[in-house]
Design a protein around this motif. Structure first.
Motif, PDB file in Angstrom:
ATOM      1  N   ASN A 512       7.607  -8.564  12.508  1.00 31.60           N
ATOM      2  CA  ASN A 512       7.136  -7.949  13.582  1.00 31.60           C
ATOM      3  C   ASN A 512       8.224  -7.897  14.585  1.00 31.60           C
ATOM      4  OD1 ASN A 512       6.370 -10.666  13.865  1.00 31.60           O
ATOM      5  ND2 ASN A 512       5.436 -10.200  15.645  1.00 31.60           N
ATOM      6  N   ILE A 513       9.104  -8.797  14.216  1.00 30.41           N
ATOM      7  CA  ILE A 513      10.304  -8.995  15.437  1.00 30.41           C
ATOM      8  C   ILE A 513      11.712  -9.052  14.601  1.00 30.41           C
ATOM      9  CG2 ILE A 513      11.388 -10.204  17.509  1.00 30.41           C
ATOM     10  CD1 ILE A 513       8.682 -11.289  17.963  1.00 30.41           C
ATOM     11  N   LYS A 514      12.674  -8.315  15.048  1.00 31.99           N
ATOM     12  CA  LYS A 514      13.890  -8.247  14.274  1.00 31.99           C
ATOM     13  C   LYS A 514      14.730  -9.847  14.617  1.00 31.99           C
ATOM     14  CE  LYS A 514      14.652  -3.301  14.167  1.00 31.99           C
ATOM     15  NZ  LYS A 514      15.517  -2.310  14.433  1.00 31.99           N
ATOM     16  N   TYR A 515      15.487 -10.107  13.732  1.00 31.01           N
ATOM     17  CA  TYR A 515      15.841 -11.486  13.884  1.00 31.01           C
ATOM     18  C   TYR A 515      17.007 -11.623  15.078  1.00 31.01           C
ATOM     19  CZ  TYR A 515      18.725 -15.652  12.953  1.00 31.01           C
ATOM     20  OH  TYR A 515      19.519 -16.671  12.985  1.00 31.01           O
ATOM     21  N   ASP A 516      17.626 -10.373  15.342  1.00 29.59           N
ATOM     22  CA  ASP A 516      18.640 -10.306  16.414  1.00 29.59           C
ATOM     23  C   ASP A 516      17.983 -10.597  17.789  1.00 29.59           C
ATOM     24  OD1 ASP A 516      20.512 -10.116  14.809  1.00 29.59           O
ATOM     25  OD2 ASP A 516      20.820  -7.838  15.062  1.00 29.59           O
ATOM     26  N   GLU A 517      16.719  -9.919  17.843  1.00 29.89           N
ATOM     27  CA  GLU A 517      16.076 -10.298  19.113  1.00 29.89           C
ATOM     28  C   GLU A 517      15.107 -11.569  19.249  1.00 29.89           C
ATOM     29  OE1 GLU A 517      14.496  -5.500  18.865  1.00 29.89           O
ATOM     30  OE2 GLU A 517      12.981  -7.229  19.052  1.00 29.89           O
ATOM     31  N   LYS A 518      15.182 -12.558  18.062  1.00 28.51           N
ATOM     32  CA  LYS A 518      14.377 -13.373  18.207  1.00 28.51           C
ATOM     33  C   LYS A 518      15.279 -14.827  17.850  1.00 28.51           C
ATOM     34  CE  LYS A 518      12.764 -13.211  13.663  1.00 28.51           C
ATOM     35  NZ  LYS A 518      11.477 -13.228  12.698  1.00 28.51           N
ATOM     36  N   SER A 519      16.370 -14.746  17.663  1.00 21.40           N
ATOM     37  CA  SER A 519      17.497 -15.767  17.062  1.00 21.40           C
ATOM     38  C   SER A 519      17.354 -16.918  18.109  1.00 21.40           C
ATOM     39  CB  SER A 519      18.723 -15.140  16.919  1.00 21.40           C
ATOM     40  OG  SER A 519      19.521 -14.705  17.955  1.00 21.40           O
ATOM     41  N   GLU A 520      17.570 -16.973  19.208  1.00 22.00           N
ATOM     42  CA  GLU A 520      17.543 -17.684  20.263  1.00 22.00           C
ATOM     43  C   GLU A 520      16.440 -18.525  20.253  1.00 22.00           C
ATOM     44  OE1 GLU A 520      17.842 -18.540  24.906  1.00 22.00           O
ATOM     45  OE2 GLU A 520      18.438 -16.642  24.461  1.00 22.00           O
ATOM     46  N   HIS A 521      15.237 -18.004  20.200  1.00 22.16           N
ATOM     47  CA  HIS A 521      13.786 -18.728  19.902  1.00 22.16           C
ATOM     48  C   HIS A 521      13.839 -19.527  18.906  1.00 22.16           C
ATOM     49  CE1 HIS A 521      12.415 -16.959  23.732  1.00 22.16           C
ATOM     50  NE2 HIS A 521      12.695 -15.437  23.250  1.00 22.16           N
ATOM     51  N   CYS A 522      14.137 -18.670  17.771  1.00 24.31           N
ATOM     52  CA  CYS A 522      14.150 -19.392  16.437  1.00 24.31           C
ATOM     53  C   CYS A 522      15.148 -20.677  16.233  1.00 24.31           C
ATOM     54  CB  CYS A 522      14.505 -18.613  15.296  1.00 24.31           C
ATOM     55  SG  CYS A 522      13.190 -17.068  15.090  1.00 24.31           S
ATOM     56  N   ASN A 523      16.193 -20.742  16.891  1.00 21.72           N
ATOM     57  CA  ASN A 523      17.120 -21.884  16.790  1.00 21.72           C
ATOM     58  C   ASN A 523      16.261 -23.102  17.437  1.00 21.72           C
ATOM     59  OD1 ASN A 523      19.297 -20.875  15.303  1.00 21.72           O
ATOM     60  ND2 ASN A 523      20.192 -19.818  17.239  1.00 21.72           N
ATOM     61  N   ARG A 524      15.763 -22.811  18.606  1.00 21.54           N
ATOM     62  CA  ARG A 524      14.876 -23.864  19.216  1.00 21.54           C
ATOM     63  C   ARG A 524      13.918 -24.412  18.533  1.00 21.54           C
ATOM     64  NH1 ARG A 524      14.097 -23.837  25.503  1.00 21.54           N
ATOM     65  NH2 ARG A 524      13.306 -26.196  24.595  1.00 21.54           N
ATOM     66  N   CYS A 525      13.299 -23.493  17.826  1.00 18.65           N
ATOM     67  CA  CYS A 525      11.870 -23.761  17.182  1.00 18.65           C
ATOM     68  C   CYS A 525      12.264 -24.903  16.224  1.00 18.65           C
ATOM     69  CB  CYS A 525      11.223 -22.803  16.534  1.00 18.65           C
ATOM     70  SG  CYS A 525      10.031 -21.720  17.790  1.00 18.65           S
ATOM     71  N   TYR A 526      13.267 -24.467  15.334  1.00 13.64           N
ATOM     72  CA  TYR A 526      13.848 -25.281  14.051  1.00 13.64           C
ATOM     73  C   TYR A 526      14.429 -26.600  14.389  1.00 13.64           C
ATOM     74  CZ  TYR A 526      12.991 -21.959  10.474  1.00 13.64           C
ATOM     75  OH  TYR A 526      12.555 -20.921   9.388  1.00 13.64           O
ATOM     76  N   GLY A 527      14.635 -26.492  15.778  1.00  9.92           N
ATOM     77  CA  GLY A 527      14.955 -27.812  16.550  1.00  9.92           C
ATOM     78  C   GLY A 527      14.057 -28.973  16.643  1.00  9.92           C
ATOM     79  N   TYR A 528      12.788 -28.345  16.720  1.00  6.46           N
ATOM     80  CA  TYR A 528      11.672 -29.362  16.722  1.00  6.46           C
ATOM     81  C   TYR A 528      10.938 -29.838  15.528  1.00  6.46           C
ATOM     82  CZ  TYR A 528      11.864 -28.577  21.822  1.00  6.46           C
ATOM     83  OH  TYR A 528      12.150 -28.430  23.048  1.00  6.46           O
ATOM     84  N   ILE A 529      11.643 -29.402  14.331  1.00  8.54           N
ATOM     85  CA  ILE A 529      11.004 -29.861  12.985  1.00  8.54           C
ATOM     86  C   ILE A 529      11.955 -30.942  12.493  1.00  8.54           C
ATOM     87  CG2 ILE A 529      10.331 -29.085  10.768  1.00  8.54           C
ATOM     88  CD1 ILE A 529       9.940 -26.228  11.748  1.00  8.54           C
ATOM     89  N   HIS A 530      11.357 -32.100  12.033  1.00 10.34           N
ATOM     90  CA  HIS A 530      12.130 -33.147  11.421  1.00 10.34           C
ATOM     91  C   HIS A 530      11.496 -33.526   9.771  1.00 10.34           C
ATOM     92  CE1 HIS A 530      14.019 -34.215  15.162  1.00 10.34           C
ATOM     93  NE2 HIS A 530      13.079 -33.360  15.794  1.00 10.34           N
ATOM     94  N   SER A 531      12.036 -34.190   9.205  1.00  7.32           N
ATOM     95  CA  SER A 531      11.602 -34.680   8.082  1.00  7.32           C
ATOM     96  C   SER A 531      12.181 -36.176   7.464  1.00  7.32           C
ATOM     97  CB  SER A 531      11.965 -33.618   6.869  1.00  7.32           C
ATOM     98  OG  SER A 531      13.433 -33.948   6.629  1.00  7.32           O
ATOM     99  N   LYS A 532      11.064 -36.961   7.139  1.00  7.16           N
ATOM    100  CA  LYS A 532      11.653 -38.341   6.668  1.00  7.16           C
ATOM    101  C   LYS A 532      11.207 -38.424   5.141  1.00  7.16           C
ATOM    102  CE  LYS A 532      10.708 -43.121   7.645  1.00  7.16           C
ATOM    103  NZ  LYS A 532      12.020 -43.400   7.945  1.00  7.16           N
TER     104      LYS A 532
END
Length: 718
Positions: A512-532
């Motif tokens: 529903n949103i093109k990548y260019d419009e949300k790329s800044e938000h997406c980069n930050r979102c993935y910054g809050y996901i970690h794995s062990k």
């Protein structure tokens, strides 16, 4: 340096052991005018191969470090002067190297942890070569390895180079191979004697406190020290006679903070050499604050007082075989001066010393819970004890206003009114089915004006394969990321690269949103996901919880240093819980594994999401009993659309209900609402139009086994 004991517990600097000691060691009481010290006597027992010597050396170093922290360079009234600690052994050849290896490994591990603690800081520590240049011949670094000699500490923090205690050198690390590869630089020192002065002139911060002189002596050197002290004492007495105006209580005595006695021979009074050993041991007994003895020397340790002065603490080490696997276990079998944890606890030998994992029973234990229950049970359910007040408000016990607010009768009355008002308002507010699913999947910590007691919810998602369990969790995870809430994914015998490929935001699927419009938000979102990643094998539940809590603790330290609450771990996701039945035999054999995991998350105020793909898994029944929320998923041959059930929801007051959701279009289940550059307007939510909810009254059909379902269908046809 002078030490004045104020009856505080002295930590051993071994985290797991301090947990067993409930904070540290209680030393013997020091008299007002000390002329003679009564040592705290610790006996370490165990068969060959239980790492008694390493454990004793680690205790000596940790106890001395803690005592030095309590000390002052200036003399104080009734204090004692500290001498260097002593490791007394007739096999002292390798002891100094063992100590140095332990300290080097401990410091490099600390640098790695600091790299995590100071993530995002402008002025990060360990960006140069302060540590490496102090302890390693950095000028003679291998030219074949392309490293910047001015950034060696940074390489350690990134685990590009690691310390190898076999070669006493830093090596390039290899992730797939446990053995290190190319040697980079050799260690400078072979003994710990010269390190203390080197540390004083460098910028090592807290690490400089790890290095102080430890004397590793045999019988001859001990008797020489005794002779020197007697001569010194004689001179002091002569000077005292000349200066009679000095008061007796101004005189300072010198004590050894910690002594380890490691002798394998037994004392034979006929043998003159062994008489010297006995004389040396008696002298150490009189001079030490803490006296540690290894089993073979128990009869020697206390000297003349062997029968009248038994050890205050006995620590037993043993090798325990379980399912053809050897476990190292530790138990404090005697403690005369303080309360300690009972039972056997697993430990492992690491490069930086012994690592002790307190058992699940200790984690679940709440000290003095039953005695304190008298007051709690006496009060009505609207009233609070002081500890309940602190827990519900989230205030620390050190808060100045906490006690005064609790004692204020008007404040208590207001809180009673508020609690009752919230209770009735909640009973009147009956959420709709889609709102309930939204509340379960999206983090509970996002609610406004939420009390601390509402945090730490446990959600179980159960269903067969390919029923979109992970997709539901992904929606909740990215919904949390939109609100700057951090999620830790624990991977049970899974490759993190494979998981990364599957960590696709549902909003990308929706489109529903093109990548260019949300790329800044997406980069930050993935910054809050970690794995062990947890590799399969004989990992005990105690070790699992030790490292889980360590990860949580480091994240809290990072948050505290930066003042950024979003750095804390607020959600933990464990996928494919049924893998425990097949890949982790020790976790599978522990009946308290799931109970302890849930307790830790609730205690740390962390939401826990558990996914299970097998309804026949051994953990499913326990999950259904202990989880706050239970979601069940399925797909049938009758309908291509997935079906979700809410079997339990903790947001109800009374009465409760169960709901069924048929998904019309899985691709449109989640939608991301982004409002320009303002991240506060970005929200990932459930799309109610993609769901067809209905109420159900029984889950019996769902939990019936597949074989039984087929049998019933066969009977109905006939």
């Amino acid at each position: 340096m002078f030490f004045l004991y104020d009856n505080e517990k002295i930590p051993t600097d071994i985290y797991g052991l301090d947990r067993l000691l409930f904070g540290g060691l209680q030393l013997q009481e020091m008299r007002k005018s000390p002329t003679k010290i009564t040592p705290l006597k610790i006996l370490i027992r165990g068969c060959e191969g239980t790492s008694k010597s390493l454990f004793a050396m680690q205790l000596l170093h940790g106890i001395t470090k803690s005592i030095r922290k309590h000390s002052d360079e200036k003399a104080k009234e009734n204090s004692v002067e500290l001498a260097p600690p002593i490791f007394f052994s007739n096999q002292s050849e390798n002891m100094s190297d063992m100590l140095l290896d332990m300290l080097m490994s401990k410091c490099t591990n600390h640098i790695v942890e600091d790299r995590v603690r100071y993530e995002g800081y402008k002025d990060k520590p360990w960006q140069g070569s302060a540590f490496t240049s102090t302890f390693f011949n950095i000028d003679k670094a291998c030219n074949e390895v392309p490293v910047d000699k001015n950034r060696m500490d940074w390489y350690i923090g990134e685990e590009i180079i690691v310390y190898n205690n076999r070669t006493n050198a830093l090596h390039l690390s290899s992730d797939k191979n446990e053995e290190t590869v190319k040697e980079v630089v050799k260690r400078k020192y072979d003994r710990v004697d010269n390190i203390e002065n080197s540390c004083a002139s460098t910028c090592l911060g807290e690490l400089s406190k790890e290095f102080f002189n430890v004397e590793i002596l045999d019988v001859g050197k001990i008797l020489d020290k005794k002779k020197e002290e007697e001569e010194k004492k004689k001179k002091e007495e002569e000077e005292k006679q000349k200066e009679e105006e000095k008061k007796e209580d101004e005189k300072k005595i010198s004590v050894i903070p910690c002594v380890v006695i490691h002798y394998r021979n037994t004392v034979d009074p006929i043998n003159k050499e062994e008489e010297k050993e006995k004389e040396a041991i008696d002298w150490l007994h009189e001079k030490s604050l803490v006296l540690i003895c290894i089993e073979e020397t128990y009869k020697d340790t206390w000297g003349k007082n062997a029968t009248t002065s038994p050890p205050d603490i006995i620590i037993d080490l043993r090798n325990h075989e379980k399912d053809d696997y050897l476990l190292n276990q530790l138990s404090i079998t005697k403690s005369a001066l303080q309360v300690t944890a009972l039972g056997w606890h697993i430990y492992k030998k690491r490069d930086y010393g012994i690592e002790i994992y307190p058992s699940s029973h200790l984690i679940l234990q709440r000290r003095r819970h039953m005695p304190r229950g008298t007051l709690r049970s006496h009060l009505d359910i609207l009233s609070e004890t002081y500890h309940q007040y602190l827990e519900n408000t989230g205030l620390p016990a050190t808060n100045a206003k906490a006690m005064s607010n609790y004692a204020d009768e008007s404040e208590q009355k207001r809180r009673r009114t508020d609690k009752l008002s919230k209770l009735f308002n909640a009973s009147d507010d009956r959420p709709q089915a889609c709102e309930i699913l939204q509340d379960i999947l999206m983090p509970s910590s996002l609610k406004e004006n939420q009390s601390q007691s509402d945090l730490g919810r446990v959600t179980a998602i159960i269903g067969s394969s390919n029923t979109y369990k992970s997709y539901l969790v992904l929606g909740g995870t990215f919904g949390a990321c939109c609100r700057d809430i951090r999620t830790m994914n624990i991977l049970l015998s899974k490759d993190d690269n494979v998981i990364f490929k599957r960590t696709v935001c549902p909003a990308m699927v929706t489109g529903n949103i093109k990548y260019d419009e949300k790329s800044e938000h997406c980069n930050r979102c993935y910054g809050y996901i970690h794995s062990k990643e947890i590799r399969m094998g004989y990992i005990s539940s105690d070790e699992f919880f030790y490292y889980l809590r360590k990860q949580i603790r480091i994240a809290e330290e990072t948050s505290s240093k930066s003042g950024d609450e979003s750095r804390k771990i607020r959600r933990i996701v464990i996928d494919d819980l049924q893998r425990i039945d097949h890949c982790f035999p020790l976790l599978h054999a522990d009946p308290l594994f799931l109970t302890t995991l849930i307790y830790i998350c609730k205690d740390e105020k962390i939401d826990l999401i558990l996914l299970c793909c097998d309804k026949e898994s051994s953990l499913v029944k326990s999950l259904r009993v202990q989880a706050d929320n239970v979601i069940c998923t399925e797909r049938t041959n009758k309908s291509k659309n997935p079906i979700f059930y809410i079997e339990r929801y903790d947001g109800y007051n009374a009465p409760s209900s169960m709901f069924k959701f048929e998904v019309k279009d899985m691709r449109k289940l989640f939608q991301c609402y982004a409002g320009g550059a303002d991240r506060s307007n970005k929200r990932l939510r459930l799309n109610n139009n993609a769901l067809r909810p209905s109420e159900v009254y029984s889950m019996a059909d769902y939990w019936m086994s597949n074989d039984m379902s087929r049998l019933i269908e066969h009977i109905k046809r006939k």
